[in-house]
Design a protein around this motif. Structure first.
Motif, PDB file in Angstrom:
ATOM      1  N   GLU A 331     -53.450  23.956  17.401  1.00 47.65           N
ATOM      2  CA  GLU A 331     -54.188  23.959  16.139  1.00 47.65           C
ATOM      3  C   GLU A 331     -54.559  25.371  15.717  1.00 47.65           C
ATOM      4  N   SER A 332     -54.807  26.226  16.689  1.00 45.26           N
ATOM      5  CA  SER A 332     -55.198  27.606  16.370  1.00 45.26           C
ATOM      6  C   SER A 332     -54.022  28.445  15.892  1.00 45.26           C
ATOM      7  N   THR A 333     -52.816  27.875  15.866  1.00 44.15           N
ATOM      8  CA  THR A 333     -51.653  28.602  15.369  1.00 44.15           C
ATOM      9  C   THR A 333     -51.727  28.810  13.869  1.00 44.15           C
ATOM     10  N   PHE A 334     -52.512  27.996  13.164  1.00 38.77           N
ATOM     11  CA  PHE A 334     -52.544  28.039  11.706  1.00 38.77           C
ATOM     12  C   PHE A 334     -53.939  28.399  11.193  1.00 38.77           C
ATOM     13  N   PRO A 335     -54.335  29.673  11.339  1.00 36.31           N
ATOM     14  CA  PRO A 335     -55.651  30.092  10.837  1.00 36.31           C
ATOM     15  C   PRO A 335     -55.568  30.539   9.385  1.00 36.31           C
ATOM     16  N   MET A 336     -54.792  29.810   8.582  1.00 36.52           N
ATOM     17  CA  MET A 336     -54.517  30.252   7.230  1.00 36.52           C
ATOM     18  C   MET A 336     -55.633  29.862   6.261  1.00 36.52           C
ATOM     19  N   PRO A 337     -55.688  30.535   5.117  1.00 37.41           N
ATOM     20  CA  PRO A 337     -56.693  30.173   4.103  1.00 37.41           C
ATOM     21  C   PRO A 337     -56.319  28.866   3.423  1.00 37.41           C
ATOM     22  N   SER A 338     -57.174  28.420   2.517  1.00 37.47           N
ATOM     23  CA  SER A 338     -56.916  27.177   1.781  1.00 37.47           C
ATOM     24  C   SER A 338     -55.662  27.322   0.925  1.00 37.47           C
ATOM     25  N   ASN A 339     -55.094  26.158   0.556  1.00 35.79           N
ATOM     26  CA  ASN A 339     -53.885  26.100  -0.254  1.00 35.79           C
ATOM     27  C   ASN A 339     -52.658  26.652   0.466  1.00 35.79           C
ATOM     28  N   PHE A 340     -52.740  26.713   1.763  1.00 36.45           N
ATOM     29  CA  PHE A 340     -51.593  27.126   2.554  1.00 36.45           C
ATOM     30  C   PHE A 340     -50.815  25.884   2.975  1.00 36.45           C
ATOM     31  N   GLY A 371     -57.952  24.099   3.913  1.00 40.51           N
ATOM     32  CA  GLY A 371     -57.225  24.498   5.110  1.00 40.51           C
ATOM     33  C   GLY A 371     -55.727  24.285   4.976  1.00 40.51           C
ATOM     34  N   THR A 372     -55.057  24.220   6.120  1.00 37.50           N
ATOM     35  CA  THR A 372     -53.610  24.048   6.158  1.00 37.50           C
ATOM     36  C   THR A 372     -53.206  22.660   5.676  1.00 37.50           C
ATOM     37  N   GLN A 373     -52.218  22.629   4.793  1.00 43.59           N
ATOM     38  CA  GLN A 373     -51.703  21.367   4.279  1.00 43.59           C
ATOM     39  C   GLN A 373     -50.259  21.186   4.747  1.00 43.59           C
ATOM     40  N   PHE A 374     -49.998  20.094   5.468  1.00 45.63           N
ATOM     41  CA  PHE A 374     -48.660  19.811   5.963  1.00 45.63           C
ATOM     42  C   PHE A 374     -47.903  18.981   4.935  1.00 45.63           C
ATOM     43  N   VAL A 375     -46.710  19.446   4.597  1.00 46.51           N
ATOM     44  CA  VAL A 375     -45.882  18.762   3.604  1.00 46.51           C
ATOM     45  C   VAL A 375     -44.729  18.061   4.300  1.00 46.51           C
ATOM     46  N   ASN A 376     -44.090  17.154   3.577  1.00 50.12           N
ATOM     47  CA  ASN A 376     -42.955  16.402   4.111  1.00 50.12           C
ATOM     48  C   ASN A 376     -43.333  15.670   5.401  1.00 50.12           C
ATOM     49  N   VAL A 377     -44.551  15.147   5.455  1.00 47.59           N
ATOM     50  CA  VAL A 377     -45.080  14.542   6.682  1.00 47.59           C
ATOM     51  C   VAL A 377     -44.333  13.271   7.068  1.00 47.59           C
ATOM     52  N   GLU A 378     -43.678  12.624   6.111  1.00 48.87           N
ATOM     53  CA  GLU A 378     -42.955  11.393   6.441  1.00 48.87           C
ATOM     54  C   GLU A 378     -41.748  11.663   7.337  1.00 48.87           C
ATOM     55  N   ASN A 379     -41.350  12.918   7.446  1.00 49.00           N
ATOM     56  CA  ASN A 379     -40.218  13.282   8.301  1.00 49.00           C
ATOM     57  C   ASN A 379     -40.657  14.007   9.573  1.00 49.00           C
ATOM     58  N   ILE A 380     -41.933  13.859   9.934  1.00 43.48           N
ATOM     59  CA  ILE A 380     -42.434  14.422  11.188  1.00 43.48           C
ATOM     60  C   ILE A 380     -42.451  13.305  12.228  1.00 43.48           C
TER      61      ILE A 380
END
Length: 666
Positions: A331-340, A371-380
């Motif tokens: 989880e700490s791999t993605f310390p990105m700002p919002s809208n990432f 925070g971090t937004q994951f896209v294309n989640v249906e293919n995870i």
């Protein structure tokens, strides 16, 4: 008022129609079967500004064939069958700014090919089997801004061929046989305005340090589809304005150094489709504070990402990690700002406790707004119990388990000698933890991820820290008997090894105190406290050695004094009274002899000086008397001459001495 245009495209024409108005400005003759365009000259279409002859059947370019088109600004001759070209083809086309000769069969470009087009700004020679370009071809086209030489089978560039292109901004050299950047770098020393350089689909293997230092104005660089296998730390030095870099489809295996750090303006970076890419270290993207887009997709061997790899990418907007071989993510791999946004679809995740945070994230509605937004989640998807493949969205209520991991001790006290090399192992049992973190007394945090076997590339091994190991190269203090307190500020002196142990090179007084080892297995966390002290046994050894040295020095001093006394007594015994009196008498006689000799020498010296003074006085008296007599005779002679008693003469007669005494005086 717009240009007057005539569209004759796609009509299977074999020649230019005779009814084209003479005042036409835009003439489209593309997609026909025209083989000869002499009629363009015959019909006196002198007002043409744009002429499109693409996709016809032109075979050659004759001298001055466009001589009447003095207003022509854009000429498209692409997709023909032009094999040869005379010199001075474009003579009198002083306004021509765009010339497209792509997709023909040109093999040679002569020195006078571009004569008469001094205002040319865009030239496309791509997709021609060119094997020779004259070195003076661009001498008179200094206004050229865009040059396309893609797919020309060209691989040797003359050092002077581009020397006059000071205004060149776009250069396309894709699909050629270029093997080394340095082979043509000197050709573009004067291309100070170059903004875009396309080198994709070549045979470039190595990029050395400072390969692009001539192009400080470069903003876009495409090196994709080459054979590049390594990058040096200063490869991209000098590209401060570069905004886009493509390295897709190369042979890079790993990146551990901050090779992109000189690219302070970089916004888009693509490292996809690397068949051999296995590892990206935590410093791989160090310094890219303005990076907004990062493509790391389709690297089939990339299975591990360091949890700090994306730290510092403050402007990141989209990260593509799809279709890799990643099995675990922290989880700490993605310390990105919002809208990432990040795409991690198409990876090989394991359905265990390490993915609990990700399952919560993609199923949490509140997470969509920050925070971090994951896209294309249906293919995870993830592998569940190494059998079925399940989408992560379906695991919201499934308990994901990991084997238990815990520390085998709570507190350990250890001692080390000053100046020694120290290795502290954190004890744990059962399943290897994904991360081990050490916290030193000075709040230095060191972390290693043991969940993936390739994570060790960021850390030295135990063998590297042994005597004469690679870690000790340049360590002047290693195996030294001196004490070096200045080493306290060296950042590489305290490191974490591949097996999770802590290594301290050259133990100092300031290294004492509490050390924490945190074992984190996602489901549980254990901490071991190490109390590290200086080994006092060494001070006992120092005291014993000091006493031994002190006693040795005292004994040596006593023996020296004893020897001196013995020698003096022996000397007094060996020399008796009679010998002492004889020696004293000899010294007294010698002194008297010396005094007498000195007195005799002094008397002799005084006598000699008296004789010299007497002789000197006698000589001076004689000289004075002789001088006086001579002057008296001269005066007497002068008086006689004046009174007339002696006849005048030019010369006085020589006075003959009257006696021996006078002769002596003379």
């Amino acid at each position: 008022m717009g240009q007057k245009s005539v569209d004759c495209s796609g009509g299977n024409l074999t020649e230019v129609p005779s009814d084209v108005p003479t005042d036409v400005q835009l003439l489209d003759l593309s997609n026909n079967l025209i083989q000869n365009i002499t009629s363009v000259i015959e019909y006196n279409l002198t007002e043409i500004v744009t002429l499109d002859l693409s996709n016809n059947d032109l075979q050659s370019l004759q001298q001055r064939m466009f001589r009447n088109l003095r207003n022509l600004q854009s000429l498209d001759l692409s997709f023909n069958s032009i094999k040869t070209s005379d010199d001075d083809v474009f003579e009198n086309l002083n306004l021509l700014s765009h010339l497209d000769l792509s997709w023909n069969n040109l093999t040679q470009i002569g020195a006078d090919f571009l004569d008469g087009v001094s205002d040319l700004q865009v030239l496309n020679l791509s997709n021609n089997p060119i094997h020779e370009i004259h070195q003076d071809i661009f001498t008179d086209v200094s206004a050229l801004r865009s040059l396309d030489l893609a797919n020309t089978s060209y691989w040797i560039l003359d050092d002077r061929i581009f020397g006059n292109l000071e205004n060149l901004t776009d250069l396309n050299l894709q699909h050629n046989y270029i093997t080394n950047i340095s082979s043509f770098r000197s050709s573009f020393q004067d291309a100070i305005s170059l903004r875009s350089l396309q080198l994709a689909f070549n045979n470039i293997e190595n990029l050395t340090a400072y390969s692009f230092d001539h192009w400080s104005s470069l903003e876009e660089l495409d090196l994709s589809h080459n054979w590049i296998s390594s990058l040096e730390e200063h490869t991209f030095e000098g590209l401060q304005k570069l905004k886009t870099l493509k390295l897709d489809n190369n042979l890079l295996v790993y990146i551990t150094l901050p090779v992109f750090s000189p690219l302070v303006s970089l916004r888009r970076l693509s490292l996809s489709e690397m068949a051999e890419m296995m590892y990206l270290g935590k410093q791989s993207f160090h310094g890219l504070k303005n990076l907004t887009y990062l493509n790391l997709s389709s690297n089939e061997k990339l299975g591990f990402l360091h949890e700090e790899i994306f730290h510092g990418l403050e402007e990141m907007k989209f990260l593509n990690l799809s279709h890799n071989n990643i099995s675990h993510l922290s989880e700490s791999t993605f310390p990105m700002p919002s809208n990432f946004s990040v795409d991690i679809s198409g990876n090989n995740f394991e359905c265990d406790c390490h993915l609990e945070w990700l399952v919560r994230k993609i199923n949490s509605k509140s997470a969509q707004n920050r925070g971090t937004q994951f896209v294309n989640v249906e293919n995870i998807f993830c592998k569940y119990l190494n059998k079925s493949v399940l989408p992560l969205q379906s695991l919201y209520n499934v308990s994901l388990q990991c084997q238990s991991t815990h520390a085998s001790a709570a507190q350990v006290e250890i001692k080390f000698a000053l100046g020694s090399s120290v290795r502290i192992t954190c004890p744990f049992v059962d399943y290897p933890p994904p991360t081990i973190t050490w916290i030193t007394p000075h709040k230095l945090n060191l972390t290693v991820d043991l969940a993936h076997p390739i994570s060790f590339l960021d850390h030295p091994s135990i063998l590297d820290t042994r005597e004469n190991g690679s870690y000790h190269i340049g360590h002047y203090w290693h195996n030294s008997d001196s004490y070096y307190p200045e080493l306290e500020d060296r950042k590489d002196r305290i490191i974490i090894l591949r097996d999770g142990s802590l290594y301290i090179d050259y133990f100092l007084r300031t290294d004492t105190g509490p050390y924490k080892c945190i074992i984190d297995s996602t489901q549980n966390m254990s901490t071991v406290l190490f109390l590290v002290w200086i080994d006092n046994d060494i001070f006992i050894e120092v005291k014993v050695m000091s006493l031994l040295v002190g006693f040795g020095c005292a004994a040596s001093f006593f023996m020296l004094n004893l020897i001196q006394v013995f020698i003096m007594a022996l000397a007094r015994r060996c020399i008796n009274q009679r010998r002492r009196e004889a020696i004293a008498q000899f010294v007294d006689n010698f002194e008297k002899y010396r005094t007498a000799k000195l007195g005799s020498l002094k008397d002799n010296y005084n006598a000699q000086m008296a004789r010299i003074r007497d002789t000197y006085r006698n000589r001076m008296d004689k000289l004075s008397d002789s001088y006086t007599n001579q002057m008296m005779r001269i005066r007497e002679g002068a008086s006689q001459i004046k009174e007339g008693t002696v006849p005048p003469s030019r010369h006085y007669p020589r006075q003959i001495p009257q006696s021996a005494e006078e002769n002596t005086r003379l």
